[in-house]
Scaffold this motif. Structure first.
Motif, PDB file in Angstrom:
ATOM      1  N   ALA A 210       8.846 -69.247 -17.526  1.00 14.26           N
ATOM      2  CA  ALA A 210       8.180 -68.034 -17.981  1.00 14.26           C
ATOM      3  C   ALA A 210       6.666 -68.168 -17.818  1.00 14.26           C
ATOM      4  O   ALA A 210       5.988 -67.222 -17.401  1.00 14.26           O
ATOM      5  CB  ALA A 210       8.530 -67.764 -19.433  1.00 14.26           C
ATOM      6  N   ALA A 211       6.166 -69.375 -18.112  1.00 12.19           N
ATOM      7  CA  ALA A 211       4.729 -69.600 -17.955  1.00 12.19           C
ATOM      8  C   ALA A 211       4.319 -69.452 -16.496  1.00 12.19           C
ATOM      9  O   ALA A 211       3.292 -68.843 -16.183  1.00 12.19           O
ATOM     10  CB  ALA A 211       4.370 -70.984 -18.471  1.00 12.19           C
ATOM     11  N   ARG A 212       5.163 -69.989 -15.602  1.00 15.46           N
ATOM     12  CA  ARG A 212       4.892 -69.866 -14.170  1.00 15.46           C
ATOM     13  C   ARG A 212       4.854 -68.393 -13.776  1.00 15.46           C
ATOM     14  O   ARG A 212       3.948 -67.925 -13.102  1.00 15.46           O
ATOM     15  CB  ARG A 212       5.984 -70.592 -13.385  1.00 15.46           C
ATOM     16  CG  ARG A 212       5.811 -70.455 -11.892  1.00 15.46           C
ATOM     17  CD  ARG A 212       6.907 -71.138 -11.134  1.00 15.46           C
ATOM     18  NE  ARG A 212       8.181 -70.486 -11.366  1.00 15.46           N
ATOM     19  CZ  ARG A 212       9.325 -70.856 -10.814  1.00 15.46           C
ATOM     20  NH1 ARG A 212       9.355 -71.883 -10.015  1.00 15.46           N
ATOM     21  NH2 ARG A 212      10.426 -70.230 -11.071  1.00 15.46           N
ATOM     22  N   GLU A 213       5.840 -67.664 -14.251  1.00 13.02           N
ATOM     23  CA  GLU A 213       5.946 -66.242 -13.923  1.00 13.02           C
ATOM     24  C   GLU A 213       4.709 -65.488 -14.418  1.00 13.02           C
ATOM     25  O   GLU A 213       4.186 -64.622 -13.738  1.00 13.02           O
ATOM     26  CB  GLU A 213       7.211 -65.694 -14.584  1.00 13.02           C
ATOM     27  CG  GLU A 213       7.881 -64.588 -13.856  1.00 13.02           C
ATOM     28  CD  GLU A 213       7.968 -64.812 -12.361  1.00 13.02           C
ATOM     29  OE1 GLU A 213       7.695 -63.839 -11.638  1.00 13.02           O
ATOM     30  OE2 GLU A 213       8.268 -65.936 -11.891  1.00 13.02           O
ATOM     31  N   LYS A 214       4.225 -65.896 -15.587  1.00 12.54           N
ATOM     32  CA  LYS A 214       3.067 -65.209 -16.147  1.00 12.54           C
ATOM     33  C   LYS A 214       1.836 -65.433 -15.269  1.00 12.54           C
ATOM     34  O   LYS A 214       1.099 -64.496 -14.983  1.00 12.54           O
ATOM     35  CB  LYS A 214       2.789 -65.724 -17.559  1.00 12.54           C
ATOM     36  CG  LYS A 214       1.625 -64.995 -18.201  1.00 12.54           C
ATOM     37  CD  LYS A 214       1.440 -65.352 -19.637  1.00 12.54           C
ATOM     38  CE  LYS A 214       0.332 -64.527 -20.256  1.00 12.54           C
ATOM     39  NZ  LYS A 214      -0.914 -64.486 -19.483  1.00 12.54           N
ATOM     40  N   LEU A 215       1.674 -66.683 -14.818  1.00  8.97           N
ATOM     41  CA  LEU A 215       0.525 -66.975 -13.941  1.00  8.97           C
ATOM     42  C   LEU A 215       0.587 -66.085 -12.705  1.00  8.97           C
ATOM     43  O   LEU A 215      -0.409 -65.504 -12.286  1.00  8.97           O
ATOM     44  CB  LEU A 215       0.552 -68.450 -13.544  1.00  8.97           C
ATOM     45  CG  LEU A 215       0.126 -69.443 -14.619  1.00  8.97           C
ATOM     46  CD1 LEU A 215       0.458 -70.857 -14.197  1.00  8.97           C
ATOM     47  CD2 LEU A 215      -1.359 -69.310 -14.900  1.00  8.97           C
ATOM     48  N   ILE A 216       1.774 -65.962 -12.141  1.00 13.86           N
ATOM     49  CA  ILE A 216       1.927 -65.172 -10.913  1.00 13.86           C
ATOM     50  C   ILE A 216       1.662 -63.696 -11.196  1.00 13.86           C
ATOM     51  O   ILE A 216       0.930 -63.015 -10.453  1.00 13.86           O
ATOM     52  CB  ILE A 216       3.335 -65.385 -10.328  1.00 13.86           C
ATOM     53  CG1 ILE A 216       3.486 -66.828  -9.843  1.00 13.86           C
ATOM     54  CG2 ILE A 216       3.592 -64.432  -9.184  1.00 13.86           C
ATOM     55  CD1 ILE A 216       4.875 -67.210  -9.454  1.00 13.86           C
ATOM     56  N   GLN A 217       2.226 -63.220 -12.299  1.00 12.14           N
ATOM     57  CA  GLN A 217       2.041 -61.808 -12.630  1.00 12.14           C
ATOM     58  C   GLN A 217       0.575 -61.495 -12.890  1.00 12.14           C
ATOM     59  O   GLN A 217       0.077 -60.431 -12.490  1.00 12.14           O
ATOM     60  CB  GLN A 217       2.885 -61.427 -13.847  1.00 12.14           C
ATOM     61  CG  GLN A 217       4.382 -61.375 -13.569  1.00 12.14           C
ATOM     62  CD  GLN A 217       4.738 -60.441 -12.430  1.00 12.14           C
ATOM     63  OE1 GLN A 217       4.100 -59.410 -12.221  1.00 12.14           O
ATOM     64  NE2 GLN A 217       5.735 -60.812 -11.647  1.00 12.14           N
ATOM     65  N   ASP A 218      -0.111 -62.418 -13.560  1.00  9.17           N
ATOM     66  CA  ASP A 218      -1.541 -62.223 -13.797  1.00  9.17           C
ATOM     67  C   ASP A 218      -2.288 -62.089 -12.486  1.00  9.17           C
ATOM     68  O   ASP A 218      -3.119 -61.193 -12.316  1.00  9.17           O
ATOM     69  CB  ASP A 218      -2.117 -63.416 -14.585  1.00  9.17           C
ATOM     70  CG  ASP A 218      -1.751 -63.324 -16.049  1.00  9.17           C
ATOM     71  OD1 ASP A 218      -1.157 -62.290 -16.435  1.00  9.17           O
ATOM     72  OD2 ASP A 218      -2.035 -64.271 -16.793  1.00  9.17           O
ATOM     73  N   ALA A 219      -1.966 -62.982 -11.553  1.00  6.70           N
ATOM     74  CA  ALA A 219      -2.650 -62.952 -10.255  1.00  6.70           C
ATOM     75  C   ALA A 219      -2.352 -61.637  -9.534  1.00  6.70           C
ATOM     76  O   ALA A 219      -3.230 -61.031  -8.916  1.00  6.70           O
ATOM     77  CB  ALA A 219      -2.207 -64.137  -9.410  1.00  6.70           C
ATOM     78  N   LEU A 220      -1.100 -61.179  -9.640  1.00  5.13           N
ATOM     79  CA  LEU A 220      -0.733 -59.931  -8.977  1.00  5.13           C
ATOM     80  C   LEU A 220      -1.495 -58.747  -9.592  1.00  5.13           C
ATOM     81  O   LEU A 220      -1.959 -57.851  -8.881  1.00  5.13           O
ATOM     82  CB  LEU A 220       0.779 -59.696  -9.085  1.00  5.13           C
ATOM     83  CG  LEU A 220       1.635 -60.529  -8.138  1.00  5.13           C
ATOM     84  CD1 LEU A 220       3.106 -60.310  -8.438  1.00  5.13           C
ATOM     85  CD2 LEU A 220       1.340 -60.188  -6.687  1.00  5.13           C
ATOM     86  N   GLY A 221      -1.623 -58.785 -10.925  1.00  4.42           N
ATOM     87  CA  GLY A 221      -2.354 -57.716 -11.602  1.00  4.42           C
ATOM     88  C   GLY A 221      -3.812 -57.683 -11.167  1.00  4.42           C
ATOM     89  O   GLY A 221      -4.357 -56.631 -10.819  1.00  4.42           O
ATOM     90  N   GLU A 222      -4.399 -58.871 -11.125  1.00  8.00           N
ATOM     91  CA  GLU A 222      -5.784 -59.018 -10.698  1.00  8.00           C
ATOM     92  C   GLU A 222      -5.961 -58.478  -9.282  1.00  8.00           C
ATOM     93  O   GLU A 222      -6.907 -57.765  -8.965  1.00  8.00           O
ATOM     94  CB  GLU A 222      -6.093 -60.514 -10.739  1.00  8.00           C
ATOM     95  CG  GLU A 222      -7.526 -60.893 -10.801  1.00  8.00           C
ATOM     96  CD  GLU A 222      -7.623 -62.414 -10.841  1.00  8.00           C
ATOM     97  OE1 GLU A 222      -8.233 -62.980  -9.928  1.00  8.00           O
ATOM     98  OE2 GLU A 222      -7.041 -63.014 -11.785  1.00  8.00           O
TER      99      GLU A 222
END
Lengths: 302, 300
Positions: A210-222
């Motif tokens: 989940a933490a990995r997914e969050k990092l990726i989602q954050d980057a995608l949002g950015e």
């Protein structure tokens, strides 16, 4: 001895006449002692001289031949019995450790419940001595075997229902090798988890994807924000360029138009107009500029 | 009836009760009955029910347990072929199948259990010593021999116990098979460090992915911007060309005037407030200032 004589007299007078009645009553009582009842949750087994003649007597009132010919044993809760096994609470756990060992040498804690019924009370009583203890140990041994073939992850995540089904079959199969009249109806895992001491580390692993997914989602949002900003900037640049271009063309058209008009007016009197224009220009320049004059031999300032 | 006759009747009655009591044997469903004649086994009754024998003390009956029994062994440590210490806690499921052999060899259940204990322990020890640990505990079912190992132990113990004790061994199984509690700390440490590594790996993957996404974004933005710059340059170029064209059209038709007017305008544009002009005082420009010709005349 007068009281002895009294008893003799009463006996002769009263019981001597009733002796047949006494015998008949005694026989009747003996006969009636063969009745027995079985409660709703019980089953009974009837033996004649030790040999079982009725394997499974249903609840209700029943008759058997009185002692010493036939005897009855009753058994409670034949339909739904259960035993709970918690490896951490077993007697030897202090000596041997309470965890089971997986196929990769990891440790796991287990507590389970075995539910069973006794379809054949006669067999249950006569085939195995302390059948419950045997069942308990068989269940433990089968759990040890199953866990030894599996990985920790699969046991903890997807493997539970497989485990339960496998256990039910395996325990039944072990029991069937000597048929003690037990049917395993269900095996439930009450607790299947990593040792408490290292649970925190395991929980962290569970959170990691989940933490990995969050990092990726954050980057995608950015990325979306940045792209949107870049698009609007680009748009602005293009719009500006177009506006400037239009302005330049328009300005030029206007200027050319103005020059054309001026030139038409100049062409009528070329010399004069030229001079006037020259002087106008001169005036404008000299109004604003600071001018110094130089003589051939000395410098003057105004 | 004389007293003598009465005594005979009494003796006869007592004898017949005694015979009835000792000649009939009740054999229970969960028992064998071994009938011994002066101590020597002569007959084994395996079917439950009523049986007949000669009266005591000629023949005596010994009931033996027919049911399946469980024997829990003490947990003990064994060594595998690769010299790993393993704690094993076994049980034996057994029953008497040859009552006479059982009676003659062991007499009591306690002795039988001690014998079984010894036989089982030695067989388990021998079997474990012939396997390395990774072919006992293994995720691959081909490599996992735990079940097979105990089946072999069961068979061997069964073979010995049948011969020696008249006992059938149905199963020898382990309710505990694992490392000694002494090694527990080391295993916990290994497990948690594996998990920590895994957590870190996940996080690193996340960071890596995120960085990739960021790099791609930057690249795309740079691409967008450069395209936009190119397009705006083209637009600018076009407009400049158009402007130049317009000028040149005007220029072609009235070259001389146009040059003049543009020059004048250029002067105006170039010479602004801060300009300083240094001019010779005897230039034509200031002739009128210095030496004016007041009679104006058209030069054209």
């Amino acid at each position: 001895m007068s009281w002895w004589q009294d008893i003799n007299r009463v006996y002769r007078q009263l019981f001597h006449r009733l002796r047949w009645l006494v015998v008949v009553l005694a026989l009747m009582l003996y006969g009636v002692s063969g009745f027995y009842s079985v409660d709703a949750d019980q089953r009974a087994v009837v033996s004649r001289f030790g040999r079982i003649v009725e394997q499974n007597v249903m609840p209700g009132m029943h008759y058997r031949l009185p002692w010493p010919v036939e005897s009855v044993e009753t058994l409670s809760a034949v339909e739904l019995r259960s035993i709970n096994i918690d490896f951490a609470k077993e007697l030897d756990s202090a000596l041997t450790g309470s965890e089971l060992t997986t196929g990769k040498g990891d440790l796991i804690e287990l507590a389970l419940q075995v539910q069973y019924s006794i379809p054949s009370p006669g067999k249950f009583l006569s085939v195995a001595m302390d059948a419950e203890t045997i069942l308990r140990n068989i269940a433990k041994a089968q759990a040890v075997i199953y866990v030894s073939q599996r990985e920790l992850d699969s046991l903890l995540t997807t493997g539970r229902s497989d485990f339960q089904q496998w256990m039910q079959q395996a325990i039944q199969q072990e029991l069937d090798s000597f048929s003690p009249g037990i049917t395993v109806t269900n095996v439930m895992l009450n607790r299947l988890e990593t040792p408490a001491v290292i649970k925190q580390a395991y929980d962290e692993v569970q959170m990691a994807p989940a933490a990995r997914e969050k990092l990726i989602q954050d980057a995608l949002g950015e990325r979306e924000t940045k792209l949107a900003r870049a698009r609007s900037e680009v748009n602005k640049t293009l719009k500006q360029a177009q506006a400037q271009a239009r302005a330049q063309v328009a300005n030029t058209e206007g200027e050319v138009q103005r020059l054309n008009t001026l030139i038409v007016s100049l062409e009528r009197q070329p010399g004069l107009a030229k001079k006037r224009l020259y002087l106008e220009t001169l005036k404008q320049i000299l109004e604003n500029a600071r001018v110094s004059f130089i003589n051939r031999d000395k410098v003057e300032r105004n | 009836m004389s007293l003598k006759a009465k005594i005979w009747w009494l003796a006869g009655g007592l004898l017949s009760v005694y015979i009835a009591a000792t000649c009939f044997v009740t054999v229970k469903e969960h028992e064998y009955a071994v009938i011994t004649q002066f101590g020597r086994p002569v007959k084994t009754i395996t079917e439950a029910g009523l049986a007949v024998k000669l009266p005591n003390p000629v023949q005596a009956v010994t009931p033996l347990e027919k049911r399946v029994q469980m024997l829990r062994l003490e947990p003990s440590e064994y060594s595998t072929r690769d010299r790993r210490n393993i704690v094993v806690d076994n049980y034996v499921v057994w029953r008497i199948v040859d009552p006479v052999a059982f009676m003659t060899s062991t007499r009591t259940t306690e002795i039988a259990q001690q014998r079984l204990n010894t036989i089982t322990n030695s067989q388990v020890g021998a079997m474990l010593a012939s396997y390395p640990l990774e072919s006992i505990l293994n995720v691959d079912s081909e490599q996992n021999h735990l079940d097979e190992l105990f089946q072999q132990v069961s068979e061997r113990v069964d073979k010995v116990s049948r011969q020696e004790l008249g006992i059938e061994v149905l199963a020898v199984r382990a309710v505990k098979f694992g490392y000694s509690p002494r090694n527990l700390k080391a295993i916990y440490d290994r497990m948690s460090s594996e998990w920590e590594r895994l957590s870190k790996q996940y996080r690193a993957q996340g960071h890596e992915e995120a960085e990739k996404i960021r790099a791609r974004t930057e690249q795309e933005i740079a691409g967008l911007k450069s395209t936009a710059y190119r397009d705006s340059q083209i637009i600018k170029g076009n407009s400049e060309a158009r402007a130049a064209e317009l000028y040149s059209q005007a220029f072609e038709s009235h070259q001389e005037f146009f040059e003049f007017v543009r020059t004048m305008e250029a002067y105006k544009a170039v010479l602004d407030n801060n300009s300083r002009l240094i001019l010779p005082s005897d230039s034509d420009l200031f002739e009128q200032l210095v030496n004016p010709k007041l009679d104006a005349k058209d030069e054209s």
